[in-house]
Write an enzyme that holds these catalytic residues in place. Structure first.
Site, PDB file in Angstrom:
ATOM      1  N   GLY A  11       0.816  -1.217   0.000  1.00  8.62           N
ATOM      2  CA  GLY A  11       0.000   0.000   0.000  1.00  8.62           C
ATOM      3  C   GLY A  11       0.846   1.263   0.000  1.00  8.62           C
ATOM      4  N   GLY A  13      -0.344   4.394   0.155  1.00  9.06           N
ATOM      5  CA  GLY A  13      -1.127   5.545   0.631  1.00  9.06           C
ATOM      6  C   GLY A  13      -0.306   6.299   1.667  1.00  9.06           C
ATOM      7  CG  PHE A  14      -1.838   9.809   3.803  1.00  7.08           C
ATOM      8  CD1 PHE A  14      -1.102  10.977   3.784  1.00  7.08           C
ATOM      9  CD2 PHE A  14      -3.098   9.798   3.241  1.00  7.08           C
ATOM     10  CE1 PHE A  14      -1.619  12.123   3.212  1.00  7.08           C
ATOM     11  CE2 PHE A  14      -3.619  10.932   2.665  1.00  7.08           C
ATOM     12  CZ  PHE A  14      -2.886  12.101   2.646  1.00  7.08           C
ATOM     13  N   GLY A  15       0.072   5.854   4.921  1.00  5.09           N
ATOM     14  CA  GLY A  15       0.831   5.008   5.831  1.00  5.09           C
ATOM     15  C   GLY A  15       2.064   4.431   5.149  1.00  5.09           C
ATOM     16  CB  VAL A  79      -0.815  -8.006  -1.814  1.00  5.15           C
ATOM     17  CG1 VAL A  79      -0.568  -9.110  -0.793  1.00  5.15           C
ATOM     18  CG2 VAL A  79       0.469  -7.257  -2.112  1.00  5.15           C
ATOM     19  CD  GLU A 170     -14.097  17.920   2.395  1.00  2.00           C
ATOM     20  OE1 GLU A 170     -13.412  18.205   3.377  1.00  2.00           O
ATOM     21  OE2 GLU A 170     -13.852  16.948   1.651  1.00  2.00           O
ATOM     22  CG  ASP A 299      -8.068   4.807   6.568  1.00  2.00           C
ATOM     23  OD1 ASP A 299      -7.611   5.571   7.441  1.00  2.00           O
ATOM     24  OD2 ASP A 299      -8.720   5.205   5.581  1.00  2.00           O
TER      25      ASP A 299
HETATM   26  C1  LIG Z   1     -12.848  11.501  -0.092  1.00  2.00           C
HETATM   27  C2  LIG Z   1     -11.954  11.411   1.120  1.00  2.00           C
HETATM   28  C3  LIG Z   1     -11.601  12.571   1.816  1.00  2.00           C
HETATM   29  C4  LIG Z   1     -10.766  12.512   2.922  1.00  2.00           C
HETATM   30  N1  LIG Z   1     -10.422  13.657   3.577  1.00  2.00           N
HETATM   31  C5  LIG Z   1      -9.551  13.606   4.631  1.00  2.00           C
HETATM   32  C6  LIG Z   1      -9.110  14.800   5.280  1.00  2.00           C
HETATM   33  O1  LIG Z   1      -9.531  15.916   4.926  1.00  2.00           O
HETATM   34  N2  LIG Z   1      -8.222  14.682   6.299  1.00  2.00           N
HETATM   35  C7  LIG Z   1      -7.732  13.469   6.712  1.00  2.00           C
HETATM   36  O2  LIG Z   1      -6.904  13.410   7.635  1.00  2.00           O
HETATM   37  N3  LIG Z   1      -8.135  12.326   6.120  1.00  2.00           N
HETATM   38  C8  LIG Z   1      -9.018  12.362   5.094  1.00  2.00           C
HETATM   39  N4  LIG Z   1      -9.429  11.206   4.478  1.00  2.00           N
HETATM   40  C9  LIG Z   1      -8.949   9.917   5.011  1.00  2.00           C
HETATM   41  C10 LIG Z   1      -7.554   9.605   4.519  1.00  2.00           C
HETATM   42  O3  LIG Z   1      -7.453   9.781   3.128  1.00  2.00           O
HETATM   43  C11 LIG Z   1      -7.215   8.184   4.930  1.00  2.00           C
HETATM   44  O4  LIG Z   1      -7.324   8.098   6.327  1.00  2.00           O
HETATM   45  C12 LIG Z   1      -5.812   7.795   4.508  1.00  2.00           C
HETATM   46  O5  LIG Z   1      -5.685   7.833   3.109  1.00  2.00           O
HETATM   47  C13 LIG Z   1      -5.463   6.411   5.028  1.00  2.00           C
HETATM   48  O6  LIG Z   1      -4.173   6.083   4.626  1.00  2.00           O
HETATM   49  P1  LIG Z   1      -3.756   4.567   4.435  1.00  2.00           P
HETATM   50  O7  LIG Z   1      -2.296   4.568   4.127  1.00  2.00           O
HETATM   51  O8  LIG Z   1      -4.238   3.761   5.566  1.00  2.00           O
HETATM   52  O9  LIG Z   1      -4.591   4.069   3.178  1.00  2.00           O
HETATM   53  P2  LIG Z   1      -4.768   4.683   1.715  1.00  2.00           P
HETATM   54  O10 LIG Z   1      -4.250   6.069   1.648  1.00  2.00           O
HETATM   55  O11 LIG Z   1      -6.174   4.424   1.348  1.00  2.00           O
HETATM   56  O12 LIG Z   1      -3.823   3.768   0.822  1.00  2.00           O
HETATM   57  C14 LIG Z   1      -4.026   2.395   0.677  1.00  2.00           C
HETATM   58  C15 LIG Z   1      -3.252   1.911  -0.528  1.00  2.00           C
HETATM   59  O13 LIG Z   1      -3.226   0.490  -0.524  1.00  2.00           O
HETATM   60  C16 LIG Z   1      -3.403   0.016  -1.863  1.00  2.00           C
HETATM   61  N5  LIG Z   1      -3.938  -1.343  -1.756  1.00  2.00           N
HETATM   62  C17 LIG Z   1      -5.077  -1.732  -1.139  1.00  2.00           C
HETATM   63  N6  LIG Z   1      -5.206  -3.066  -1.216  1.00  2.00           N
HETATM   64  C18 LIG Z   1      -4.137  -3.529  -1.904  1.00  2.00           C
HETATM   65  C19 LIG Z   1      -3.707  -4.834  -2.308  1.00  2.00           C
HETATM   66  N7  LIG Z   1      -4.399  -5.950  -2.003  1.00  2.00           N
HETATM   67  N8  LIG Z   1      -2.566  -4.940  -3.017  1.00  2.00           N
HETATM   68  C20 LIG Z   1      -1.834  -3.834  -3.337  1.00  2.00           C
HETATM   69  N9  LIG Z   1      -2.198  -2.589  -2.981  1.00  2.00           N
HETATM   70  C21 LIG Z   1      -3.322  -2.438  -2.256  1.00  2.00           C
HETATM   71  C22 LIG Z   1      -4.347   1.028  -2.479  1.00  2.00           C
HETATM   72  O14 LIG Z   1      -4.240   1.027  -3.896  1.00  2.00           O
HETATM   73  C23 LIG Z   1      -3.880   2.345  -1.850  1.00  2.00           C
HETATM   74  O15 LIG Z   1      -2.913   2.994  -2.650  1.00  2.00           O
HETATM   75  C24 LIG Z   1     -10.277  11.242   3.356  1.00  2.00           C
HETATM   76  C25 LIG Z   1     -10.630  10.085   2.667  1.00  2.00           C
HETATM   77  C26 LIG Z   1     -11.462  10.159   1.562  1.00  2.00           C
HETATM   78  C27 LIG Z   1     -11.833   8.895   0.824  1.00  2.00           C
END
Ligand SMILES: Cc1cc2nc3c(=O)[nH]c(=O)nc-3n(C[C@H](O)[C@H](O)[C@H](O)COP(=O)(O)OP(=O)(O)OC[C@H]3O[C@@H](n4cnc5c(N)ncnc54)[C@H](O)[C@@H]3O)c2cc1C
Length: 419
Positions: A11, A13-15, A79, A170, A299
């Site tokens: 992943g 994303g942010f994490g 994955v 929003e 998340d």
């Molecule tokens: C519309 C919207 C608005 C938001 N606004 C805010 C805000 O204003 N402030 C705030 O703090 N938070 C906000 N959030 C929440 C924030 O975006 C999430 O909390 C954050 O992105 C979580 O980060 P993460 O790394 O856990 O997951 P994510 O950022 O969701 O990243 C997960 C990644 O894992 C990848 N992935 C998933 N499953 C697999 C797999 N099986 N194999 C390979 N890759 C995989 C995905 O493609 C993705 O790139 C918002 C969310 C949304 C949807």
């Protein structure tokens, strides 16, 4: 020669991205696997759906983020499962072995047991989803100008957004502003003809904020012409139709912005009884309770602090990623794990934007509403965006949209996006 330790991060994303950044240029092999080729800044997705920003400006290729970090390899693969016994990650193409594994697979929308509703609604989680919604919204206005059937026209000009958290508020705000702009351009459609409904089960929107800030948001939304339907439960969703406890809505545009479920970690690890919201419970060091080589963050993780689970926020995922990257460096160097401090989330506050010059911000020392909160929201989101180019272009687009009042990315393209 001692073999370099292998850390796999699932992943980007942010994490995931912040974990990898802290491991970059260290004596460790890092493999970052994501099914997409980019990191996506989800908080600004609604502006892609509104035609204010282009998709490239809220996303950045992962390969570009780590272009200067030779020890970080990026692979676009999905994955499928994790074998903890053999320390193996299985993707749709390959198998990879790890010394340490970080799962940061994010979340998906929660339909509260009604997954059959998903095909009738738009969601904001991916670029494809945002572009599909943008094409759709622009198409509704264009068709409303030319269609003769009045019932059809009403459905084109009625919007329903489910869930009055930050994303729902929003989205309702921006649709209302697009509508206003459109009626200024085309006087044959009156602003009063356009109905933007925001549906929420709870008694107030933005429930994570103090009551008076959520009251302010209701006033701001009323000024934008949004019908805020509180204490209203969705009972059924069909094609262009939504039935609630307070009545029916016929709308071509139903946006789902209610509740999130952790995605990935529980099923990849074959955890049969996940925590609430399909999340995986982790220790105070972010590893699994029964495996100190596997970490789950963001998340998809359930981390309890002060007896409450941390919310699904970008700031939580980012802080966990930074903490974990640093901790893994120490672990790989062979430092005593007992010396590593547990993770602690620092809450710097929450914010939500409602419309032009209208936002709320609840910070530890001060609560803001209106223009100050709106400016702060913009500054914070610019700083959080990854990549200098993206920051510069987003700032330019915002100033342009504000001054010229035109949304520059309104092109309806013919691509059929699968969200
Ligand atoms: C519309 C919207 C608005 C938001 N606004 C805010 C805000 O204003 N402030 C705030 O703090 N938070 C906000 N959030 C929440 C924030 O975006 C999430 O909390 C954050 O992105 C979580 O980060 P993460 O790394 O856990 O997951 P994510 O950022 O969701 O990243 C997960 C990644 O894992 C990848 N992935 C998933 N499953 C697999 C797999 N099986 N194999 C390979 N890759 C995989 C995905 O493609 C993705 O790139 C918002 C969310 C949304 C949807």
């Amino acid at each position: 020669m001692v073999q370099r330790k292998k850390i796999i991060i699932i992943g980007g994303g942010f994490g995931g991205i912040f974990t990898a950044r802290k491991l970059a240029n260290h004596n460790i092999d890092v493999l970052l696997i994501d099914k997409q080729n980019h990191h996506l800044f989800q908080p600004l997705l609604y502006q892609v759906a509104a035609g204010i920003l282009s998709p490239e400006n809220v996303a950045i290729p992962l390969r570009l983020v780590f272009a200067d970090n030779k020890n970080v390899k990026v692979r676009m693969e999905e994955v499928l499962s994790v074998d903890k016994t053999t320390q193996k990650v299985i993707t749709n193409e390959n198998e990879y072995f790890y010394d340490f594994l970080v799962i940061a697979t994010g979340s998906t929308y929660n339909f509260f047991g009604h997954n059959e509703w998903a095909k009738h609604v738009f969601t904001l989680k991916t670029l494809a989803g945002a572009l599909k919604l943008k094409n759709h919204i622009q198409t509704q206005f264009e068709r409303a100008l030319v269609i003769k059937d009045s019932a059809e026209k009403e459905k084109l000009l009625t919007f329903a957004i489910v869930g009055a958290g930050p994303t729902g508020v929003e989205m309702a705000g921006i649709i209302s502003e697009i509508a206003k702009k459109f009626t200024q351009e085309e006087s044959t459609i009156k602003f009063q003809d356009i109905k933007v409904n925001l549906i929420e089960t709870a008694e107030r929107p933005l429930a994570a904020f103090s009551t008076y800030l959520s009251d302010y948001s209701v006033q701001a939304m009323h000024k934008l012409g949004i019908k805020v339907k509180l204490n209203t439960t969705v009972e059924e969703i069909r094609h262009n139709y939504i039935k609630t406890s307070e009545g029916e809505i016929h709308s071509n545009t139903i946006v789902w912005a209610a509740g999130v479920l952790g995605v990935g970690a529980a099923s990849l690890l074959n955890i049969l009884k996940p925590a609430r919201g399909n999340k995986v419970t982790v220790t105070e060091y972010l590893n699994l309770c029964d495996d100190d080589k596997v970490f789950v963050i963001g998340d998809t993780a359930e981390f309890i602090q002060n007896d409450r689970p941390l919310p699904g926020l970008g700031s939580v995922a980012k802080q966990q990623g930074i903490y974990l990257g640093r901790a893994l460096r120490k672990i790989v160097r062979g430092e005593d794990r007992r010396e590593i401090k547990p993770f602690k989330y620092e809450d710097y506050g929450i914010m939500a934007i409602i419309g032009k010059r209208a936002a709320v911000a609840e910070l530890p020392l001060v609560h803001l509403q209106g223009v100050p909160a709106w400016i702060l929201w913009g500054l914070v989101h610019l700083l959080l965006l990854i990549g200098f180019r993206n920051r510069a272009i987003v700032l330019f687009d915002w100033v342009w949209t504000y001054l010229a009042g035109s949304y520059s990315s309104r092109v309806i393209n013919q691509v059929n996006y699968e969200a």
